[in-house]
Scaffold this active site. Structure first.
Site, mmCIF file in Angstrom:
data_model
loop_
_atom_site.group_PDB
_atom_site.id
_atom_site.type_symbol
_atom_site.label_atom_id
_atom_site.label_comp_id
_atom_site.label_asym_id
_atom_site.label_seq_id
_atom_site.Cartn_x
_atom_site.Cartn_y
_atom_site.Cartn_z
ATOM 1 N N HIS A 144 -84.208 -8.451 -78.103
ATOM 2 C CA HIS A 144 -85.176 -8.896 -79.103
ATOM 3 C C HIS A 144 -84.599 -8.651 -80.485
ATOM 4 O O HIS A 144 -83.912 -7.660 -80.698
ATOM 5 C CB HIS A 144 -86.492 -8.120 -78.955
ATOM 6 C CG HIS A 144 -87.641 -8.803 -79.594
ATOM 7 N ND1 HIS A 144 -87.929 -8.659 -80.928
ATOM 8 C CD2 HIS A 144 -88.554 -9.662 -79.084
ATOM 9 C CE1 HIS A 144 -88.983 -9.390 -81.202
ATOM 10 N NE2 HIS A 144 -89.383 -10.021 -80.110
ATOM 11 N N ASP B 89 -91.521 -11.381 -72.253
ATOM 12 C CA ASP B 89 -91.375 -12.448 -71.257
ATOM 13 C C ASP B 89 -90.878 -11.952 -69.907
ATOM 14 O O ASP B 89 -90.816 -12.726 -68.951
ATOM 15 C CB ASP B 89 -90.390 -13.519 -71.784
ATOM 16 C CG ASP B 89 -91.010 -14.331 -72.905
ATOM 17 O OD1 ASP B 89 -92.220 -14.563 -72.845
ATOM 18 O OD2 ASP B 89 -90.285 -14.710 -73.836
HETATM 19 N N1 ACO Z 1 -78.739 -9.849 -72.231
HETATM 20 C C1 ACO Z 1 -77.528 -9.271 -72.490
HETATM 21 N N2 ACO Z 1 -77.079 -9.029 -73.741
HETATM 22 C C2 ACO Z 1 -77.891 -9.397 -74.753
HETATM 23 C C3 ACO Z 1 -79.148 -9.996 -74.551
HETATM 24 C C4 ACO Z 1 -79.559 -10.208 -73.222
HETATM 25 N N3 ACO Z 1 -80.738 -10.797 -72.953
HETATM 26 N N4 ACO Z 1 -79.709 -10.244 -75.730
HETATM 27 C C5 ACO Z 1 -78.857 -9.831 -76.669
HETATM 28 N N5 ACO Z 1 -77.747 -9.314 -76.089
HETATM 29 C C6 ACO Z 1 -76.583 -8.758 -76.770
HETATM 30 C C7 ACO Z 1 -75.756 -9.887 -77.382
HETATM 31 O O1 ACO Z 1 -74.793 -10.369 -76.475
HETATM 32 C C8 ACO Z 1 -75.152 -9.195 -78.578
HETATM 33 O O2 ACO Z 1 -74.098 -8.393 -78.124
HETATM 34 P P1 ACO Z 1 -72.755 -8.191 -79.003
HETATM 35 O O3 ACO Z 1 -73.226 -7.512 -80.269
HETATM 36 O O4 ACO Z 1 -71.883 -7.344 -78.142
HETATM 37 O O5 ACO Z 1 -72.220 -9.576 -79.250
HETATM 38 C C9 ACO Z 1 -76.277 -8.258 -79.056
HETATM 39 O O6 ACO Z 1 -77.047 -7.982 -77.877
HETATM 40 C C10 ACO Z 1 -77.153 -8.859 -80.136
HETATM 41 O O7 ACO Z 1 -77.622 -10.122 -79.641
HETATM 42 P P2 ACO Z 1 -78.017 -11.353 -80.547
HETATM 43 O O8 ACO Z 1 -77.982 -12.586 -79.712
HETATM 44 O O9 ACO Z 1 -77.237 -11.327 -81.816
HETATM 45 O O10 ACO Z 1 -79.507 -10.994 -80.886
HETATM 46 P P3 ACO Z 1 -80.559 -11.947 -81.614
HETATM 47 O O11 ACO Z 1 -81.448 -11.057 -82.382
HETATM 48 O O12 ACO Z 1 -79.881 -13.035 -82.376
HETATM 49 O O13 ACO Z 1 -81.308 -12.655 -80.414
HETATM 50 C C11 ACO Z 1 -82.775 -12.934 -78.580
HETATM 51 C C12 ACO Z 1 -82.485 -12.151 -79.874
HETATM 52 C C13 ACO Z 1 -82.737 -14.449 -78.877
HETATM 53 C C14 ACO Z 1 -84.153 -12.586 -78.089
HETATM 54 C C15 ACO Z 1 -81.692 -12.562 -77.529
HETATM 55 O O14 ACO Z 1 -81.816 -11.171 -77.237
HETATM 56 C C16 ACO Z 1 -81.808 -13.377 -76.247
HETATM 57 O O15 ACO Z 1 -81.296 -14.496 -76.194
HETATM 58 N N6 ACO Z 1 -82.495 -12.840 -75.189
HETATM 59 C C17 ACO Z 1 -82.652 -13.556 -73.948
HETATM 60 C C18 ACO Z 1 -83.757 -14.602 -74.089
HETATM 61 C C19 ACO Z 1 -85.131 -13.974 -74.222
HETATM 62 O O16 ACO Z 1 -85.562 -13.166 -73.419
HETATM 63 N N7 ACO Z 1 -85.867 -14.414 -75.248
HETATM 64 C C20 ACO Z 1 -87.248 -14.010 -75.461
HETATM 65 C C21 ACO Z 1 -87.380 -13.052 -76.599
HETATM 66 S S1 ACO Z 1 -89.083 -12.561 -76.821
HETATM 67 C C22 ACO Z 1 -89.776 -13.957 -77.515
HETATM 68 O O17 ACO Z 1 -89.166 -14.699 -78.225
HETATM 69 C C23 ACO Z 1 -91.168 -14.233 -77.173
#
Ligand code: ACO
Length: 389
Positions: A271, A325
């Protein structure tokens, strides 16, 4: 062909974070999130208290008007919502004409747009009009979602039952049966948990649209469109696909190991704001355990729980924990919802938050207008088309 200037000279050196991370949009009294502590507050109330004690009707009043209603206020609020539940025949006709393969979120977005086309006062951008439309959409979103689901399944939409609560009536309009007490309670708490969540992408989208003094229908259409995305509200659908692919708790370890090795983003984890456990996921995890048992789907809960127990030790240090979620899909699946319907259910819960945030911003409105850092070419010579090859 370019000449001269360094692009950065024109904007100066600008510090920014992609995705508007950390950017502050406005002041608000609606909700507060402390992502380090995993703390979520609606109008001063902790989310755990509201999930345990409140209802969708009460919490939607709280979020829109700023405090919990008295008994009389709640009765008046319910007396506004219940008569607003039915949707017009022309809308049902349009929903029937949509292609069967259209995503239900696209159908929801279309439905709100159609309602806007039929509202002669839609474009009056004052707070009273915004509230009028907002209350109508809070009441109707559940009915639209029920109708979309039934038409998709080749069934007749079911008119709302005024005697049932918002959550129980929603389940009734989807399934055709008045729900058991636990299912109605879990759906109610689930809607409460989804009501608001700060400047998330979809609420912010709605606010950006409304900030041009466009109408609330357009704003909510945008909100629905944004929520649909698989890394935002659409993640609940992706979680369910993952759980069905994993299949059983004893298959989880190999699946998670591969996903982490391949640096895949695991649906339902991570998140932008929470770097601790999302408090909504904690509550939904408990409800998932009870509801999957009720419907004989314990394996689903156990698979999800096992994935959580594998992912958190591996990625928790990076702030990756289950989000809202992660468990919601197990609840909807147990109740018999097709997974394309999960994000529409999210929207049934989220509509009061989007309406409240637009209403809060409107009286002191200023159009949203960020900038981008230009890193492209400058002074490019225009080459006539005959000479471009
Ligand atoms: N699984 C594994 N690693 C993850 C995940 C995940 N679900 N989410 C983030 N990371 C890691 C990234 O790979 C990144 O690692 P790094 O720094 O080594 O490259 C780090 O955590 C930061 O991730 P970002 O993608 O930069 O985080 P951002 O804030 O941009 O994205 C998001 C947040 C979109 C929610 C992301 O965590 C994601 O895609 N999660 C999976 C989809 C999901 O569950 N979305 C629902 C969120 S709740 C909602 O919107 C209602």
């Amino acid at each position: 062909m370019t000449t001269g200037a360094e692009p950065q000279k024109f904007l100066g050196r600008v510090e920014f974070k992609r995705g508007l991370e950390g950017a502050i949009t406005n002041e608000t009294r609606i909700g507060y999130i402390d992502g380090e502590k995993g703390w979520l507050v609606y109008r001063g109330h902790n989310i755990e208290d509201l999930a345990e004690h409140s209802t969708f009707e009460e919490t939607s009043y709280l979020i829109v008007y700023g405090r919990l209603p008295t008994r009389a206020e709640l009765a008046r609020w319910t007396d506004r919502l219940v008569p607003a539940r039915p949707i017009p025949g022309y809308l049902i006709d349009v929903l029937r004409k949509l292609p069967k393969e259209a995503h239900p979120m696209s159908a929801l977005r279309t439905a709100v747009s159609i309602l806007g086309c039929h509202d002669p006062l839609a474009d009056r951008a004052d707070i009273a009009n915004c509230e009028r439309i907002g209350v109508d959409l809070i009441a109707k979103m559940a009915t639209i979602t029920g109708a979309v689901m039934r038409i998709r399944n080749g069934e007749e939409p079911i008119p709302p039952d005024p005697k049932l609560s918002h959550a129980a009536n929603f389940l009734y309009m989807c399934t055709g049966k008045a729900p058991d007490v636990l299912s109605a309670r879990v759906m109610d708490a689930n809607l409460v948990l989804h009501v608001d969540h700060g400047m998330n992408a979809s609420t912010f989208t709605a606010m950006v649209i409304a900030s041009s003094l466009s109408d609330l229908y357009s704003a909510i259409c945008g909100g629905i469109g944004s929520l649909k995305g698989p890394i935002h509200g659409g993640a609940n659908e992706e979680v369910m696909k993952m759980l069905l692919e994993v299949g059983a708790p004893d298959k989880a370890e190999a699946w998670v190991r591969t996903a982490i090795q391949e640096k895949r983003k695991i649906p339902g984890f991570g998140h932008r704001v929470y770097k601790a456990y999302d408090p909504r996921a904690k509550v939904l995890g408990k409800f998932s355990q009870r509801i999957t048992k009720l419907y004989g789907q314990e394996r689903l809960y156990q698979t999800a729980k096992t994935i959580e127990e594998l992912v958190v030790p591996a990625l928790g240090g990076k702030g990756i924990f289950p989000n809202v979620d992660f468990y919601s899909g197990t609840i909807y699946y147990s109740m018999g919802f097709d997974y394309a319907m999960y994000t529409p259910i999210f929207m049934v819960g989220r509509i009061p938050g989007q309406v409240a945030r637009v209403m809060e911003y409107l009286p002191d409105n200023r159009i949203f207008r960020p900038r981008a850092v230009y890193v492209g070419d400058l002074n490019v010579t225009y080459v006539p088309i005959e000479q471009r090859g």
